[in-house]
Motif scaffolding. Structure first.
Motif, PDB file in Angstrom:
ATOM      1  N   LYS A 238       0.831  -1.220   0.000  1.00 35.63           N
ATOM      2  CA  LYS A 238       0.000   0.000   0.000  1.00 35.63           C
ATOM      3  C   LYS A 238       0.856   1.256   0.000  1.00 35.63           C
ATOM      4  O   LYS A 238       0.440   2.294  -0.511  1.00 35.63           O
ATOM      5  CB  LYS A 238      -0.936  -0.016   1.209  1.00 35.63           C
ATOM      6  CG  LYS A 238      -2.042  -1.049   1.054  1.00 35.63           C
ATOM      7  CD  LYS A 238      -2.931  -1.036   2.269  1.00 35.63           C
ATOM      8  CE  LYS A 238      -3.609  -2.366   2.468  1.00 35.63           C
ATOM      9  NZ  LYS A 238      -4.152  -2.527   3.798  1.00 35.63           N
ATOM     10  N   ASN A 291     -10.910  -8.319  -0.817  1.00 40.59           N
ATOM     11  CA  ASN A 291     -11.794  -7.678   0.161  1.00 40.59           C
ATOM     12  C   ASN A 291     -11.361  -6.292   0.617  1.00 40.59           C
ATOM     13  O   ASN A 291     -12.201  -5.500   1.028  1.00 40.59           O
ATOM     14  CB  ASN A 291     -11.944  -8.590   1.395  1.00 40.59           C
ATOM     15  CG  ASN A 291     -12.741  -9.829   1.039  1.00 40.59           C
ATOM     16  OD1 ASN A 291     -13.893  -9.719   0.645  1.00 40.59           O
ATOM     17  ND2 ASN A 291     -12.120 -10.990   1.111  1.00 40.59           N
ATOM     18  N   GLU A 292     -10.079  -5.989   0.584  1.00 38.38           N
ATOM     19  CA  GLU A 292      -9.644  -4.685   1.116  1.00 38.38           C
ATOM     20  C   GLU A 292      -9.817  -3.570   0.090  1.00 38.38           C
ATOM     21  O   GLU A 292      -9.522  -3.752  -1.100  1.00 38.38           O
ATOM     22  CB  GLU A 292      -8.177  -4.764   1.559  1.00 38.38           C
ATOM     23  CG  GLU A 292      -8.042  -5.383   2.931  1.00 38.38           C
ATOM     24  CD  GLU A 292      -6.704  -5.102   3.573  1.00 38.38           C
ATOM     25  OE1 GLU A 292      -5.929  -4.257   3.068  1.00 38.38           O
ATOM     26  OE2 GLU A 292      -6.433  -5.759   4.594  1.00 38.38           O
ATOM     27  N   ASP A 293     -10.223  -2.392   0.598  1.00 41.43           N
ATOM     28  CA  ASP A 293     -10.540  -1.257  -0.273  1.00 41.43           C
ATOM     29  C   ASP A 293      -9.424  -0.914  -1.263  1.00 41.43           C
ATOM     30  O   ASP A 293      -9.686  -0.648  -2.430  1.00 41.43           O
ATOM     31  CB  ASP A 293     -10.831   0.006   0.571  1.00 41.43           C
ATOM     32  CG  ASP A 293     -12.174  -0.110   1.255  1.00 41.43           C
ATOM     33  OD1 ASP A 293     -12.912  -1.064   0.911  1.00 41.43           O
ATOM     34  OD2 ASP A 293     -12.472   0.716   2.141  1.00 41.43           O
ATOM     35  N   TYR A 294      -8.174  -0.890  -0.760  1.00 44.44           N
ATOM     36  CA  TYR A 294      -7.047  -0.473  -1.613  1.00 44.44           C
ATOM     37  C   TYR A 294      -7.026  -1.283  -2.912  1.00 44.44           C
ATOM     38  O   TYR A 294      -6.870  -0.736  -4.009  1.00 44.44           O
ATOM     39  CB  TYR A 294      -5.713  -0.669  -0.863  1.00 44.44           C
ATOM     40  CG  TYR A 294      -4.503  -0.248  -1.676  1.00 44.44           C
ATOM     41  CD1 TYR A 294      -3.995   1.047  -1.602  1.00 44.44           C
ATOM     42  CD2 TYR A 294      -3.869  -1.150  -2.551  1.00 44.44           C
ATOM     43  CE1 TYR A 294      -2.901   1.438  -2.358  1.00 44.44           C
ATOM     44  CE2 TYR A 294      -2.776  -0.767  -3.313  1.00 44.44           C
ATOM     45  CZ  TYR A 294      -2.294   0.529  -3.211  1.00 44.44           C
ATOM     46  OH  TYR A 294      -1.217   0.915  -3.967  1.00 44.44           O
ATOM     47  N   VAL A 296      -9.542  -3.430  -4.049  1.00 47.06           N
ATOM     48  CA  VAL A 296     -10.845  -3.431  -4.735  1.00 47.06           C
ATOM     49  C   VAL A 296     -10.962  -2.168  -5.601  1.00 47.06           C
ATOM     50  O   VAL A 296     -11.332  -2.229  -6.780  1.00 47.06           O
ATOM     51  CB  VAL A 296     -12.006  -3.511  -3.707  1.00 47.06           C
ATOM     52  CG1 VAL A 296     -13.353  -3.354  -4.405  1.00 47.06           C
ATOM     53  CG2 VAL A 296     -11.943  -4.829  -2.940  1.00 47.06           C
ATOM     54  N   ALA A 297     -10.561  -1.014  -5.010  1.00 47.43           N
ATOM     55  CA  ALA A 297     -10.685   0.257  -5.751  1.00 47.43           C
ATOM     56  C   ALA A 297      -9.838   0.249  -7.016  1.00 47.43           C
ATOM     57  O   ALA A 297     -10.153   0.932  -7.986  1.00 47.43           O
ATOM     58  CB  ALA A 297     -10.268   1.405  -4.846  1.00 47.43           C
ATOM     59  N   ARG A 298      -8.753  -0.503  -7.000  1.00 42.20           N
ATOM     60  CA  ARG A 298      -7.859  -0.533  -8.177  1.00 42.20           C
ATOM     61  C   ARG A 298      -8.091  -1.762  -9.049  1.00 42.20           C
ATOM     62  O   ARG A 298      -7.294  -2.039  -9.958  1.00 42.20           O
ATOM     63  CB  ARG A 298      -6.401  -0.501  -7.710  1.00 42.20           C
ATOM     64  CG  ARG A 298      -6.016   0.854  -7.136  1.00 42.20           C
ATOM     65  CD  ARG A 298      -4.662   0.846  -6.451  1.00 42.20           C
ATOM     66  NE  ARG A 298      -4.313   2.180  -5.961  1.00 42.20           N
ATOM     67  CZ  ARG A 298      -4.835   2.749  -4.864  1.00 42.20           C
ATOM     68  NH1 ARG A 298      -5.724   2.096  -4.145  1.00 42.20           N
ATOM     69  NH2 ARG A 298      -4.468   3.964  -4.505  1.00 42.20           N
ATOM     70  N   ASN A 299      -9.148  -2.519  -8.768  1.00 45.94           N
ATOM     71  CA  ASN A 299      -9.468  -3.724  -9.563  1.00 45.94           C
ATOM     72  C   ASN A 299      -8.291  -4.688  -9.650  1.00 45.94           C
ATOM     73  O   ASN A 299      -7.946  -5.174 -10.728  1.00 45.94           O
ATOM     74  CB  ASN A 299      -9.892  -3.338 -10.986  1.00 45.94           C
ATOM     75  CG  ASN A 299     -11.168  -2.542 -11.000  1.00 45.94           C
ATOM     76  OD1 ASN A 299     -12.148  -2.921 -10.360  1.00 45.94           O
ATOM     77  ND2 ASN A 299     -11.151  -1.417 -11.701  1.00 45.94           N
TER      78      ASN A 299
END
Ligand code: ACO
Length: 370
Positions: A238, A291-294, A296-299
């Motif tokens: 991250k 599952n984690e946003d980082y 998921v947001a970046r596919n």
């Protein structure tokens, strides 16, 4: 323009010549899929048996090529050796540069299909200090390859491993205008022999952002070492200090449709070989990334390279051979793209124009005045 492979990266769809990868992975074989990619249609029974026998007809490399293999340092990377050996093959088949001759092109295609696996297996045997195993025409494509690598090792020739290897080759066979296919077309557009163009495409595949990722994934899993170390590793990802190798794709922004079949192939292989201790780390990484946003947001989904390295390692294949296996799988795709390029009479030499960002005209300055 291309009619070989269709990808919808958002919907996770991959089709070769219109046929879904799922159906081909379930029901077809590497040589049948190769014929489909190269010629555009599924072969009839007679066409397939002629293709298989034509490929087998070229099932040996010139003796001098084996001498070149023996001259490589045993510690050299297999992809460096393979790139050189594919280019070297062109010197033994000088007529292959007559690319307007369809019979010559067909011969070159058959030679590349049968001889790239021989180069791979013979280099592997050389790197292990073992003698070469001659191809066995009584065996199918994937079985023959594993036999040339591991003759006499019944565990490594188990039918489920042979079948998993064939599936892996099918899943890797083509992926439209990716980095190495584009190189195949760029080089092919200046009309050299196909051995030279395949060698260039192999060099493109070698890099860790492309086919070399399967090797980098295993390196990453080994460095993580255990599930407890994953949170600290993910923090580094991250902070963009490291990349999560085997994740992300320029085109797929959904689950890679090949990954499901790789997981199935992995299960098949682990049933025979016992599970790979790095699997737990891989599954946990995947679960966090899904599952984690980082992520998921970046596919960022697992790509084809995420599980393939684990499978190869469990089959007893060393890390620096992983991208070589990808090369064997991808060779028919490159050949299909090359054949399509030659048939396109509007195709010109690849020649990107540039946006010039350098100095305007200026005068040379003598050394004494600098
Ligand atoms: N790990 C962590 N973050 C990533 C990863 C990754 N693997 N891939 C992309 N990202 C992040 C980027 O940092 C970027 O974040 P930002 O928006 O905050 O700047 C965002 O996701 C978009 O990344 P891009 O670099 O624009 O994605 P691109 O489509 O150009 O890259 C690539 C695709 C090269 C495959 C990349 O995902 C990657 O390097 N993956 C790891 C290597 C790998 O597995 N390669 C095999 C690809 S499949 C194949 O060739 C067979």
């Amino acid at each position: 323009k291309s009619s070989v492979t269709y990808i919808d990266g958002d919907a996770g769809i991959l089709r070769y010549r219109g046929y879904p990868i799922e159906q081909l992975a379930e029901s077809s074989s590497q040589l049948e899929v190769s014929k489909l990619l190269i010629d555009g249609e599924l072969p009839s029974k007679e066409e397939l048996s002629k293709w298989i026998s034509d490929v087998k007809e070229h099932n040996s490399v010139p003796e001098e090529i084996n001498n070149i293999i023996k001259a490589f340092p045993v510690s050299s990377h297999a992809m460096g050796a393979l790139t050189s050996l594919e280019a070297a093959l062109s010197t033994f088949y000088p007529n292959s540069k007559n690319i307007t001759d369809e019979d010559e092109n067909y011969k070159s295609i058959c030679r590349l299909m049968s001889q790239v696996p021989i180069l791979a297996a013979n280099f592997y045997r050389h790197s292990q200090g073992l003698s070469f195993i001659a191809p066995d025409d009584s065996l199918d494509y994937s079985e023959n390859f594993l036999n040339m690598m591991f003759e006499g090792d019944n565990k490594k020739m188990h039918p489920d491993l042979v079948s998993a290897m064939d599936t892996l080759l099918i899943l890797h066979a083509d992926h439209e205008q990716n980095c190495s296919a584009s190189v195949m077309r760029n080089v092919g557009s200046s009309e050299p022999d196909p051995f030279s163009a395949v060698s260039a495409a192999t060099a493109a595949l070698y890099g860790p952002l492309h086919g070399g990722a399967n090797e980098a994934v295993l390196q990453m899993l080994t460095e993580i070492g255990s599930v407890e170390n994953i949170p600290a590793f993910m923090d580094k990802v991250k902070k963009k200090e490291v990349k999560l190798m085997g994740f992300g794709h320029r085109v797929y922004k959904a689950y890679d449709p090949r990954a499901k079949y790789l997981k199935e192939a992995a299960d098949k292989v682990f049933n025979v070989t016992g599970t790979n201790p790095l699997l737990d780390i891989a599954l946990e990484l995947e679960s966090i990334a899904l599952n984690e946003d980082y992520f998921v947001a970046r596919n960022l989904y697992p790509n084809v390279d995420f599980y393939s390295g684990l499978i190869y390692e469990s089959m007893g294949i060393p890390k620096d051979m992983f991208t070589v296996l990808f090369t064997i799988g991808r060779t028919p795709g490159w050949l299909a793209q090359w054949k399509e390029l030659l048939a396109d009479k509007d195709q010109k030499i690849a020649r990107p124009r540039q946006v010039y960002t350098g100095y305007d005209s200026r005068d040379y300055v003598n050394m004494e005045s600098r």
